[in-house]
Design a protein around this motif. Sequence first.
Motif, PDB file in Angstrom:
ATOM      1  N   VAL A  22       0.838  -1.201   0.000  1.00 42.44           N
ATOM      2  CA  VAL A  22       0.000   0.000   0.000  1.00 42.44           C
ATOM      3  C   VAL A  22       0.876   1.256   0.000  1.00 42.44           C
ATOM      4  N   ALA A  23       1.933   1.242   0.796  1.00 42.99           N
ATOM      5  CA  ALA A  23       2.837   2.394   0.847  1.00 42.99           C
ATOM      6  C   ALA A  23       3.424   2.685  -0.530  1.00 42.99           C
ATOM      7  N   GLU A  74      -6.904   1.480  14.237  1.00 46.04           N
ATOM      8  CA  GLU A  74      -6.556   2.378  13.139  1.00 46.04           C
ATOM      9  C   GLU A  74      -5.293   3.185  13.439  1.00 46.04           C
ATOM     10  N   ARG A  75      -5.056   3.482  14.705  1.00 47.49           N
ATOM     11  CA  ARG A  75      -3.845   4.218  15.060  1.00 47.49           C
ATOM     12  C   ARG A  75      -2.601   3.369  14.807  1.00 47.49           C
ATOM     13  N   ILE A  76      -2.717   2.066  15.019  1.00 49.87           N
ATOM     14  CA  ILE A  76      -1.598   1.167  14.722  1.00 49.87           C
ATOM     15  C   ILE A  76      -1.284   1.167  13.231  1.00 49.87           C
ATOM     16  N   SER A  77      -2.324   0.963  12.410  1.00 56.09           N
ATOM     17  CA  SER A  77      -2.083   0.865  10.968  1.00 56.09           C
ATOM     18  C   SER A  77      -1.622   2.193  10.370  1.00 56.09           C
ATOM     19  N   MET A  78      -2.134   3.326  10.879  1.00 59.06           N
ATOM     20  CA  MET A  78      -1.721   4.623  10.317  1.00 59.06           C
ATOM     21  C   MET A  78      -0.241   4.884  10.597  1.00 59.06           C
ATOM     22  N   ALA A  79       0.220   4.548  11.808  1.00 61.03           N
ATOM     23  CA  ALA A  79       1.620   4.774  12.154  1.00 61.03           C
ATOM     24  C   ALA A  79       2.541   3.864  11.348  1.00 61.03           C
ATOM     25  N   LEU A  80       2.183   2.600  11.216  1.00 65.18           N
ATOM     26  CA  LEU A  80       2.998   1.659  10.441  1.00 65.18           C
ATOM     27  C   LEU A  80       3.075   2.081   8.976  1.00 65.18           C
ATOM     28  N   LEU A  81       1.947   2.545   8.441  1.00 69.72           N
ATOM     29  CA  LEU A  81       1.932   2.973   7.041  1.00 69.72           C
ATOM     30  C   LEU A  81       2.824   4.196   6.851  1.00 69.72           C
ATOM     31  N   ALA A  82       2.767   5.153   7.781  1.00 71.68           N
ATOM     32  CA  ALA A  82       3.622   6.336   7.693  1.00 71.68           C
ATOM     33  C   ALA A  82       5.100   5.949   7.779  1.00 71.68           C
ATOM     34  N   MET A  83       5.417   5.003   8.668  1.00 73.13           N
ATOM     35  CA  MET A  83       6.798   4.515   8.778  1.00 73.13           C
ATOM     36  C   MET A  83       7.285   3.913   7.466  1.00 73.13           C
ATOM     37  N   SER A  84       6.424   3.119   6.834  1.00 73.35           N
ATOM     38  CA  SER A  84       6.793   2.466   5.578  1.00 73.35           C
ATOM     39  C   SER A  84       7.056   3.502   4.485  1.00 73.35           C
ATOM     40  N   ILE A  85       6.228   4.538   4.438  1.00 73.74           N
ATOM     41  CA  ILE A  85       6.409   5.605   3.441  1.00 73.74           C
ATOM     42  C   ILE A  85       7.717   6.356   3.704  1.00 73.74           C
ATOM     43  N   HIS A  86       8.011   6.613   4.984  1.00 71.96           N
ATOM     44  CA  HIS A  86       9.274   7.270   5.346  1.00 71.96           C
ATOM     45  C   HIS A  86      10.461   6.453   4.838  1.00 71.96           C
ATOM     46  N   SER A  87      10.368   5.125   4.967  1.00 68.53           N
ATOM     47  CA  SER A  87      11.491   4.266   4.551  1.00 68.53           C
ATOM     48  C   SER A  87      11.734   4.320   3.049  1.00 68.53           C
ATOM     49  N   MET A  88      10.752   4.808   2.294  1.00 70.08           N
ATOM     50  CA  MET A  88      10.888   4.948   0.845  1.00 70.08           C
ATOM     51  C   MET A  88      11.370   6.344   0.449  1.00 70.08           C
ATOM     52  N   GLY A  89      11.690   7.161   1.442  1.00 69.48           N
ATOM     53  CA  GLY A  89      12.254   8.460   1.162  1.00 69.48           C
ATOM     54  C   GLY A  89      11.260   9.590   1.015  1.00 69.48           C
ATOM     55  N   PHE A  90      10.019   9.381   1.467  1.00 68.59           N
ATOM     56  CA  PHE A  90       8.999  10.424   1.355  1.00 68.59           C
ATOM     57  C   PHE A  90       8.494  10.808   2.733  1.00 68.59           C
ATOM     58  N   GLU A  91       8.193  12.088   2.893  1.00 70.28           N
ATOM     59  CA  GLU A  91       7.659  12.585   4.154  1.00 70.28           C
ATOM     60  C   GLU A  91       6.202  12.154   4.307  1.00 70.28           C
ATOM     61  N   ALA A  92       5.863  11.573   5.451  1.00 69.76           N
ATOM     62  CA  ALA A  92       4.484  11.190   5.747  1.00 69.76           C
ATOM     63  C   ALA A  92       4.180  11.535   7.193  1.00 69.76           C
ATOM     64  N   ARG A  93       2.980  12.023   7.455  1.00 70.45           N
ATOM     65  CA  ARG A  93       2.569  12.350   8.821  1.00 70.45           C
ATOM     66  C   ARG A  93       1.227  11.680   9.106  1.00 70.45           C
ATOM     67  N   SER A  94       1.152  10.997  10.242  1.00 71.06           N
ATOM     68  CA  SER A  94      -0.082  10.313  10.613  1.00 71.06           C
ATOM     69  C   SER A  94      -0.860  11.154  11.623  1.00 71.06           C
ATOM     70  N   PHE A  95      -2.178  11.061  11.531  1.00 68.67           N
ATOM     71  CA  PHE A  95      -3.066  11.840  12.399  1.00 68.67           C
ATOM     72  C   PHE A  95      -4.232  10.953  12.860  1.00 68.67           C
TER      73      PHE A  95
END
Length: 433
Positions: A22-23, A74-95
């Motif tokens: 998904v990321a 949902e807080r678990i999945s949003m944080a993990l997804l943001a982490m995965s996006i960060h690992s690809m070199g893009f800024e992501a912020r979860s809310f």
Amino acid sequence: MALIVQKYGGSSVADAESIKRVAKRIVDTRRAGHDVVVAVSAMGDTTDELLDLASQVAPIPAPRELDMLVSSGERISMALLAMSIHSMGFEARSFTGSQAGMITDAQHGSARIVDVTPIRLREALDEGAIVIVAGFQGFNRDTRDITTLGRGGSDTTAVALAAALEADVCEIYSDVDGIYTADPRVVPKARKLDVISSEEMLELAANGAKVLYIRAVEYARRHGVLIHARSTFSSSEGTLVIDETRRGELIDLFPQLQGEQMEEPVVAGVATDLSQAKITVLGVPDIPGKAAEIFKIVAKSGANVDMIVQNISAATTGRTDISFTLPKSEASTALRALAVEQDVVGFASLVHDDQIGKLSVVGAGMRTNSGVSATLFDALSVAGINIEMISTSEIRISVVLRGDDLAEAARAVHTAFGLDGEADATIYAGTGR
């Protein structure tokens, strides 16, 4: 550049590999030059597992605490997804929902959105970040408590964000390639639709189609949000849910809408629903006001009535029977409320049947085409399936039958209306979300 809101369901983020997939899709959308806001559900069966835990520690969990519990998924999945996006070199912020400005009423478990103030989301987008929002949850200003939106809450979150942010499109991702002429788990030959009207989608969602939830479709129609139903597991173009009056203005974004508009199909799809029960009130005095008394009692119990049928009065007794359908989960409450008032209303007895199924055929073309009901009833007759109740609207016919017969009935009716595709539909994950 467009502003795109995407929603990913539980089956789309079921495990670490799914989250990474998904990321990548989200990052690909960002690389294409678009701003991206994502609403995400809890991973896989997390919400059900949390509800099971709650039932083990408390027979009737406190609604406020239950919302605190289940909103954590949902807080678990949003944080993990943001982490995965960060690992690809893009800024992501979860809310969380409250951080995203998702303001609701105070009803725990089934809160309704009253306002969306996405100030922090706008700031993050302006700073070039991909925004990830926990779906299914909000915040009540008066009580200052976390709330959850109930069934289809993440879909509703995504649509509400799209409306508030004036997004170009709201992409709803699940484990099927779009919206089909029937549930492909029930009717394997179901065909994917390229475009469906919001009016038809609203009827399908209201009558059991699970790919989009009715509250999300209602919200999108009211606020002019374009929904694009797609699969997380393929690059299929999916299905556009459009207001036909907007077709012209959407062509630049979706070239597939170009060209002469074909005449509306008589039937766009077949919906099935096994989530309802039937209550029959026997021996009701056939005098003015008795039906009103019955349904006032049902309304006070909080039950949501769907179909109603009243029989002709028996000449010898002056009494009649009234049957109605409602969600299975609400039947016991309605039965208790009616039983308490039995002597006041004067009916003889109650019968509860939770083994029914509802089949609906939907199509805007019904307005101008005759013979739809004849085709429906003939198909069921040939299949040897008996009808117990019938309900209609301008673009829908629904019938109640035995639950065990529902799948066979859906396949027979689907074929009778010429909706079958050439090959079986592809289902990637198996849950429909």
